[in-house]
Scaffold this motif. Sequence first.
Motif, PDB file in Angstrom:
ATOM      1  N   LEU A 263       1.260   6.395  -6.985  1.00  0.00           N
ATOM      2  CA  LEU A 263       0.118   7.240  -7.354  1.00  0.00           C
ATOM      3  C   LEU A 263       0.408   8.710  -7.096  1.00  0.00           C
ATOM      4  N   SER A 264       1.065   9.003  -5.984  1.00  0.00           N
ATOM      5  CA  SER A 264       1.429  10.393  -5.677  1.00  0.00           C
ATOM      6  C   SER A 264       2.395  10.937  -6.723  1.00  0.00           C
ATOM      7  N   THR A 265       3.336  10.132  -7.121  1.00  0.00           N
ATOM      8  CA  THR A 265       4.309  10.548  -8.140  1.00  0.00           C
ATOM      9  C   THR A 265       3.610  10.801  -9.477  1.00  0.00           C
TER      10      THR A 265
ATOM     11  N   LYS B  15       0.825  -1.201   0.000  1.00  0.00           N
ATOM     12  CA  LYS B  15       0.000   0.000   0.000  1.00  0.00           C
ATOM     13  C   LYS B  15       0.863   1.256   0.000  1.00  0.00           C
ATOM     14  N   VAL B  16       1.946   1.217   0.753  1.00  0.00           N
ATOM     15  CA  VAL B  16       2.853   2.370   0.817  1.00  0.00           C
ATOM     16  C   VAL B  16       3.474   2.604  -0.559  1.00  0.00           C
ATOM     17  N   ILE B  17       3.907   1.527  -1.215  1.00  0.00           N
ATOM     18  CA  ILE B  17       4.514   1.642  -2.554  1.00  0.00           C
ATOM     19  C   ILE B  17       3.485   2.148  -3.556  1.00  0.00           C
ATOM     20  N   LEU B  18       2.269   1.571  -3.501  1.00  0.00           N
ATOM     21  CA  LEU B  18       1.207   2.003  -4.405  1.00  0.00           C
ATOM     22  C   LEU B  18       0.872   3.476  -4.199  1.00  0.00           C
ATOM     23  N   ARG B  19       0.783   3.875  -2.933  1.00  0.00           N
ATOM     24  CA  ARG B  19       0.487   5.272  -2.622  1.00  0.00           C
ATOM     25  C   ARG B  19       1.602   6.193  -3.145  1.00  0.00           C
ATOM     26  N   ALA B  20       2.833   5.778  -2.998  1.00  0.00           N
ATOM     27  CA  ALA B  20       3.974   6.576  -3.482  1.00  0.00           C
ATOM     28  C   ALA B  20       3.941   6.688  -5.007  1.00  0.00           C
TER      29      ALA B  20
ATOM     30  N   ALA C 183       1.682  14.001  -9.294  1.00  0.00           N
ATOM     31  CA  ALA C 183       2.581  15.158  -9.374  1.00  0.00           C
ATOM     32  C   ALA C 183       3.047  15.389 -10.815  1.00  0.00           C
ATOM     33  N   VAL C 184       3.363  14.300 -11.525  1.00  0.00           N
ATOM     34  CA  VAL C 184       3.788  14.412 -12.928  1.00  0.00           C
ATOM     35  C   VAL C 184       2.644  14.967 -13.780  1.00  0.00           C
ATOM     36  N   ALA C 185       1.431  14.468 -13.541  1.00  0.00           N
ATOM     37  CA  ALA C 185       0.274  14.945 -14.298  1.00  0.00           C
ATOM     38  C   ALA C 185       0.034  16.428 -14.042  1.00  0.00           C
ATOM     39  N   LEU C 186       0.139  16.859 -12.779  1.00  0.00           N
ATOM     40  CA  LEU C 186      -0.029  18.278 -12.453  1.00  0.00           C
ATOM     41  C   LEU C 186       1.050  19.129 -13.105  1.00  0.00           C
TER      42      LEU C 186
END
Length: 197
Positions: free
Chosen positions: A12-14, A5-10, A17-20
């Motif tokens: 998704l966050s990345t 979950k931590v890896i998946l969350r990281a 951020a790239v999309a933004l």
Amino acid sequence: MGVDKVILRAVLSTLAAVALLIVFLFVALVGFYPSTMMEITYKLGMDSQSIRFAERAYKRSGDVYYIAYATEVAIGIDCYGKIDACGEKFIADEEFLEYCQAENGAYEQYIYGQVCVAKYEEEKADEAVTRAFELIGQNVFPKHNAVVAVLVTALSENDTQTVEKIKGKMIETQGTVTEADRPYFDEILALCNGVNG
């Protein structure tokens, strides 16, 4: 499972951020660098958008290159409204003649012809003929001028009314044409006479 979950969350966050960042860069290009967007959209085959960005770049910078670019792209896709609008701005620019000379000797007449034919194709035949004679100037009749461009278009569409209007205006001015331009003038007038005579 906690580590996954931590890896998946990281991840998704990345990705978020790239999309933004991509959205921010796109907005910045659109808002602050229309000349860059003009080239990008043209390379992507988005000609109408490229014209719009070129117009925006011209409005912002005043550089004749951008309105010339917009006019040429519009010519390339037969977008008569934009050929007319952008072409008239291009012709009105104080650097128009200098730009034309840098291109080649026939470029000025080419642009005049395209603008007048665009007016004709927009069903403004009278305006096209009037503008074509204005763009020729006094006492001259250069090769491949706007009058000839409108005449050829009218002939291809069997528009005898426009051909007659051109013929009438040519007859009015025939006594003022220079000796150097007279043979070409007479050739075009004979073409009018041949169709309507």
